[in-house]
Design a protein around this motif. Structure first.
Motif, PDB file in Angstrom:
ATOM      1  N   ALA A   1       0.768  -1.342   0.150  1.00 44.11           N
ATOM      2  CA  ALA A   1       0.072  -0.038   0.027  1.00 44.11           C
ATOM      3  C   ALA A   1       0.975   1.308   0.070  1.00 44.11           C
ATOM      4  CB  ALA A   1      -0.845   0.008   1.120  1.00 44.11           C
ATOM      5  N   ARG A   2       1.691   1.323   0.983  1.00 42.38           N
ATOM      6  CA  ARG A   2       2.821   2.272   0.836  1.00 42.38           C
ATOM      7  C   ARG A   2       3.395   2.664  -0.448  1.00 42.38           C
ATOM      8  NH1 ARG A   2       1.300   6.025   3.383  1.00 42.38           N
ATOM      9  NH2 ARG A   2       3.187   7.049   2.799  1.00 42.38           N
ATOM     10  N   THR A   3       3.979   1.649  -1.030  1.00 37.76           N
ATOM     11  CA  THR A   3       4.591   1.707  -2.272  1.00 37.76           C
ATOM     12  C   THR A   3       3.599   2.129  -3.252  1.00 37.76           C
ATOM     13  OG1 THR A   3       6.152  -0.247  -1.820  1.00 37.76           O
ATOM     14  CG2 THR A   3       5.778   0.382  -4.012  1.00 37.76           C
ATOM     15  N   HIS A   4       2.414   1.784  -3.168  1.00 35.56           N
ATOM     16  CA  HIS A   4       1.303   2.160  -4.280  1.00 35.56           C
ATOM     17  C   HIS A   4       1.003   3.767  -4.112  1.00 35.56           C
ATOM     18  CE1 HIS A   4      -1.907   1.885  -7.121  1.00 35.56           C
ATOM     19  NE2 HIS A   4      -2.727   2.625  -6.190  1.00 35.56           N
ATOM     20  N   ILE A   5       1.048   4.071  -2.961  1.00 29.73           N
ATOM     21  CA  ILE A   5       0.981   5.585  -2.683  1.00 29.73           C
ATOM     22  C   ILE A   5       2.032   6.432  -3.262  1.00 29.73           C
ATOM     23  CG2 ILE A   5       0.495   7.332  -0.667  1.00 29.73           C
ATOM     24  CD1 ILE A   5      -1.229   4.994   0.652  1.00 29.73           C
ATOM     25  N   GLU A   6       3.052   5.896  -2.642  1.00 23.19           N
ATOM     26  CA  GLU A   6       4.303   6.714  -3.306  1.00 23.19           C
ATOM     27  C   GLU A   6       4.385   6.779  -4.690  1.00 23.19           C
ATOM     28  OE1 GLU A   6       7.813   4.783  -1.351  1.00 23.19           O
ATOM     29  OE2 GLU A   6       7.160   5.315   0.658  1.00 23.19           O
TER      30      GLU A   6
ATOM     31  N   GLU B   1       3.762   9.903  -9.563  1.00 23.23           N
ATOM     32  CA  GLU B   1       2.986  10.191 -11.210  1.00 23.23           C
ATOM     33  C   GLU B   1       2.395  11.618 -10.919  1.00 23.23           C
ATOM     34  OE1 GLU B   1       0.233   7.085 -11.440  1.00 23.23           O
ATOM     35  OE2 GLU B   1       1.771   5.713 -11.822  1.00 23.23           O
ATOM     36  N   ALA B   2       1.785  12.142  -9.756  1.00 26.79           N
ATOM     37  CA  ALA B   2       1.138  13.205  -9.827  1.00 26.79           C
ATOM     38  C   ALA B   2       2.088  14.666  -9.581  1.00 26.79           C
ATOM     39  CB  ALA B   2       0.470  13.439  -8.227  1.00 26.79           C
ATOM     40  N   GLU B   3       3.356  14.258  -9.003  1.00 19.28           N
ATOM     41  CA  GLU B   3       4.343  15.201  -9.327  1.00 19.28           C
ATOM     42  C   GLU B   3       4.849  15.448 -10.772  1.00 19.28           C
ATOM     43  OE1 GLU B   3       7.172  13.794  -6.427  1.00 19.28           O
ATOM     44  OE2 GLU B   3       5.665  14.536  -4.426  1.00 19.28           O
ATOM     45  N   ASP B   4       4.930  14.279 -11.376  1.00 17.10           N
ATOM     46  CA  ASP B   4       5.036  14.369 -12.717  1.00 17.10           C
ATOM     47  C   ASP B   4       4.214  15.205 -13.784  1.00 17.10           C
ATOM     48  OD1 ASP B   4       7.449  12.854 -12.448  1.00 17.10           O
ATOM     49  OD2 ASP B   4       6.849  11.101 -13.034  1.00 17.10           O
ATOM     50  N   LEU B   5       2.862  14.717 -13.238  1.00 17.75           N
ATOM     51  CA  LEU B   5       1.893  15.388 -13.954  1.00 17.75           C
ATOM     52  C   LEU B   5       1.874  17.032 -13.645  1.00 17.75           C
ATOM     53  CD1 LEU B   5      -1.059  15.560 -15.601  1.00 17.75           C
ATOM     54  CD2 LEU B   5      -2.187  15.019 -13.392  1.00 17.75           C
ATOM     55  N   CYS B   6       2.099  17.383 -12.478  1.00 15.75           N
ATOM     56  CA  CYS B   6       2.218  18.822 -12.011  1.00 15.75           C
ATOM     57  C   CYS B   6       3.723  19.294 -12.695  1.00 15.75           C
ATOM     58  CB  CYS B   6       2.151  18.980 -10.873  1.00 15.75           C
ATOM     59  SG  CYS B   6       0.710  18.425 -10.024  1.00 15.75           S
TER      60      CYS B   6
ATOM     61  N   ILE C   1      -3.913  19.389  -6.644  1.00 13.79           N
ATOM     62  CA  ILE C   1      -4.095  18.178  -7.705  1.00 13.79           C
ATOM     63  C   ILE C   1      -3.442  17.047  -7.297  1.00 13.79           C
ATOM     64  CG2 ILE C   1      -3.099  17.710  -9.938  1.00 13.79           C
ATOM     65  CD1 ILE C   1      -3.502  20.442 -10.764  1.00 13.79           C
ATOM     66  N   THR C   2      -2.083  16.852  -6.796  1.00  9.98           N
ATOM     67  CA  THR C   2      -1.451  15.724  -5.917  1.00  9.98           C
ATOM     68  C   THR C   2      -2.410  14.981  -5.232  1.00  9.98           C
ATOM     69  OG1 THR C   2       0.890  16.827  -6.472  1.00  9.98           O
ATOM     70  CG2 THR C   2       0.455  15.012  -5.081  1.00  9.98           C
ATOM     71  N   ARG C   3      -2.739  15.798  -4.379  1.00 10.01           N
ATOM     72  CA  ARG C   3      -3.851  15.079  -3.292  1.00 10.01           C
ATOM     73  C   ARG C   3      -4.913  14.563  -3.927  1.00 10.01           C
ATOM     74  NH1 ARG C   3      -5.215  19.458  -0.708  1.00 10.01           N
ATOM     75  NH2 ARG C   3      -7.401  19.609  -1.289  1.00 10.01           N
ATOM     76  N   HIS C   4      -5.742  15.033  -5.065  1.00  6.09           N
ATOM     77  CA  HIS C   4      -6.857  14.723  -5.508  1.00  6.09           C
ATOM     78  C   HIS C   4      -6.280  13.270  -6.341  1.00  6.09           C
ATOM     79  CE1 HIS C   4     -10.001  17.494  -4.274  1.00  6.09           C
ATOM     80  NE2 HIS C   4      -9.309  18.506  -4.706  1.00  6.09           N
ATOM     81  N   TYR C   5      -5.371  13.426  -6.924  1.00  4.48           N
ATOM     82  CA  TYR C   5      -4.907  12.461  -7.782  1.00  4.48           C
ATOM     83  C   TYR C   5      -4.752  11.292  -7.034  1.00  4.48           C
ATOM     84  CZ  TYR C   5      -2.112   9.612 -11.137  1.00  4.48           C
ATOM     85  OH  TYR C   5      -1.590   8.752 -11.866  1.00  4.48           O
ATOM     86  N   VAL C   6      -3.778  11.416  -5.915  1.00  4.29           N
ATOM     87  CA  VAL C   6      -3.519  10.264  -5.214  1.00  4.29           C
ATOM     88  C   VAL C   6      -4.737   9.702  -4.535  1.00  4.29           C
ATOM     89  CG1 VAL C   6      -2.457   9.394  -3.010  1.00  4.29           C
ATOM     90  CG2 VAL C   6      -1.125  11.001  -4.513  1.00  4.29           C
ATOM     91  N   ARG C   7      -5.758  10.407  -4.063  1.00  9.45           N
ATOM     92  CA  ARG C   7      -7.018  10.018  -3.398  1.00  9.45           C
ATOM     93  C   ARG C   7      -7.715   9.199  -4.599  1.00  9.45           C
ATOM     94  NH1 ARG C   7     -10.468  14.384  -2.098  1.00  9.45           N
ATOM     95  NH2 ARG C   7      -8.898  14.872  -0.856  1.00  9.45           N
TER      96      ARG C   7
ATOM     97  N   ARG D   1      -6.703   7.661  -7.234  1.00 12.14           N
ATOM     98  CA  ARG D   1      -5.813   6.451  -7.624  1.00 12.14           C
ATOM     99  C   ARG D   1      -5.950   5.410  -6.641  1.00 12.14           C
ATOM    100  NH1 ARG D   1      -0.484   5.404  -9.511  1.00 12.14           N
ATOM    101  NH2 ARG D   1      -0.373   3.239  -9.761  1.00 12.14           N
ATOM    102  N   VAL D   2      -6.071   5.807  -5.323  1.00 14.39           N
ATOM    103  CA  VAL D   2      -6.129   4.889  -4.337  1.00 14.39           C
ATOM    104  C   VAL D   2      -7.300   4.295  -4.217  1.00 14.39           C
ATOM    105  CG1 VAL D   2      -6.088   4.509  -1.628  1.00 14.39           C
ATOM    106  CG2 VAL D   2      -4.172   5.777  -2.784  1.00 14.39           C
ATOM    107  N   ASP D   3      -8.589   5.260  -4.276  1.00 15.68           N
ATOM    108  CA  ASP D   3      -9.870   4.731  -4.374  1.00 15.68           C
ATOM    109  C   ASP D   3     -10.051   3.724  -5.727  1.00 15.68           C
ATOM    110  OD1 ASP D   3     -10.504   6.081  -2.346  1.00 15.68           O
ATOM    111  OD2 ASP D   3     -11.486   7.678  -3.418  1.00 15.68           O
ATOM    112  N   ILE D   4      -9.391   3.994  -6.619  1.00 15.81           N
ATOM    113  CA  ILE D   4      -9.686   3.127  -8.056  1.00 15.81           C
ATOM    114  C   ILE D   4      -8.863   1.752  -7.798  1.00 15.81           C
ATOM    115  CG2 ILE D   4      -8.818   2.779 -10.353  1.00 15.81           C
ATOM    116  CD1 ILE D   4      -9.218   5.892 -10.885  1.00 15.81           C
ATOM    117  N   THR D   5      -7.694   1.962  -6.969  1.00 12.22           N
ATOM    118  CA  THR D   5      -7.064   0.439  -6.621  1.00 12.22           C
ATOM    119  C   THR D   5      -7.858  -0.255  -5.602  1.00 12.22           C
ATOM    120  OG1 THR D   5      -5.105   1.701  -7.109  1.00 12.22           O
ATOM    121  CG2 THR D   5      -4.992  -0.466  -5.926  1.00 12.22           C
ATOM    122  N   ARG D   6      -8.357   0.476  -4.561  1.00 11.33           N
ATOM    123  CA  ARG D   6      -9.185  -0.291  -3.863  1.00 11.33           C
ATOM    124  C   ARG D   6     -10.290  -1.167  -4.400  1.00 11.33           C
ATOM    125  NH1 ARG D   6      -9.925   3.525  -0.179  1.00 11.33           N
ATOM    126  NH2 ARG D   6      -7.995   3.009   0.944  1.00 11.33           N
ATOM    127  N   ARG D   7     -11.071  -0.360  -5.251  1.00 14.46           N
ATOM    128  CA  ARG D   7     -12.312  -0.737  -5.700  1.00 14.46           C
ATOM    129  C   ARG D   7     -11.850  -2.089  -6.836  1.00 14.46           C
ATOM    130  NH1 ARG D   7     -13.964   4.671  -6.884  1.00 14.46           N
ATOM    131  NH2 ARG D   7     -13.257   4.423  -8.935  1.00 14.46           N
TER     132      ARG D   7
END
Length: 122
Positions: free
Chosen positions: A25-30, A35-40, A54-60, A62-68
């Motif tokens: 999970a930590r690896t996925h969040i990192e 990815e969000a930093e690269d996008l920004c 944007i980073t916060r929204h992207y990470v949230r 991405r984590v939600d999609i992965t969880r689903r």
């Protein structure tokens, strides 16, 4: 003594699974943060606050999609497991029935041969 060893082994396995899950999970969040930093970084006009948002929204997201996805995968795996167990029970029951029928036939033949042998020796 043996039960304690089995319980300890189970506890260690559960702990190892939990640690592995945490590390993944930590690896996925990192990775999502990178990815969000690269996008920004490709949008130089963003302010620092906008980039953080944007980073916060992207990470949230991405984590939600992965969880689903993981939940759907575990549900599917559980469904497949139930189907497998049901099919295995049917096959096992059929095999037992066939073996019982064959054993009965062999015993009936042995009994018939024994009876025939007794009748022929008289």
């Amino acid at each position: 003594m043996r039960g304690e060893t089995g319980q300890a082994s189970h506890d260690e396995s559960a702990l190892a699974d939990a640690v592995e899950g945490y590390v993944l999970a930590r690896t996925h969040i990192e990775e999502a943060h990178r990815e969000a930093e690269d996008l920004c970084a490709r949008m130089p006009w963003l302010t620092a606050a906008q980039a953080e948002d944007i980073t916060r929204h992207y990470v949230r997201q991405r984590v939600d999609i992965t969880r689903r996805m993981l939940l759907a995968t575990t549900e599917r795996a559980a469904g497949l497991r139930r189907e497998y167990d049901d099919r295995y029970a049917v096959l096992r029951r059929d095999l037992l029935r066939r073996h019982a029928a064959c054993a009965s036939a062999v015993l009936a033949c042995a009994g018939a041969i024994s009876t025939l042998a007794c009748l022929l020796t008289r």
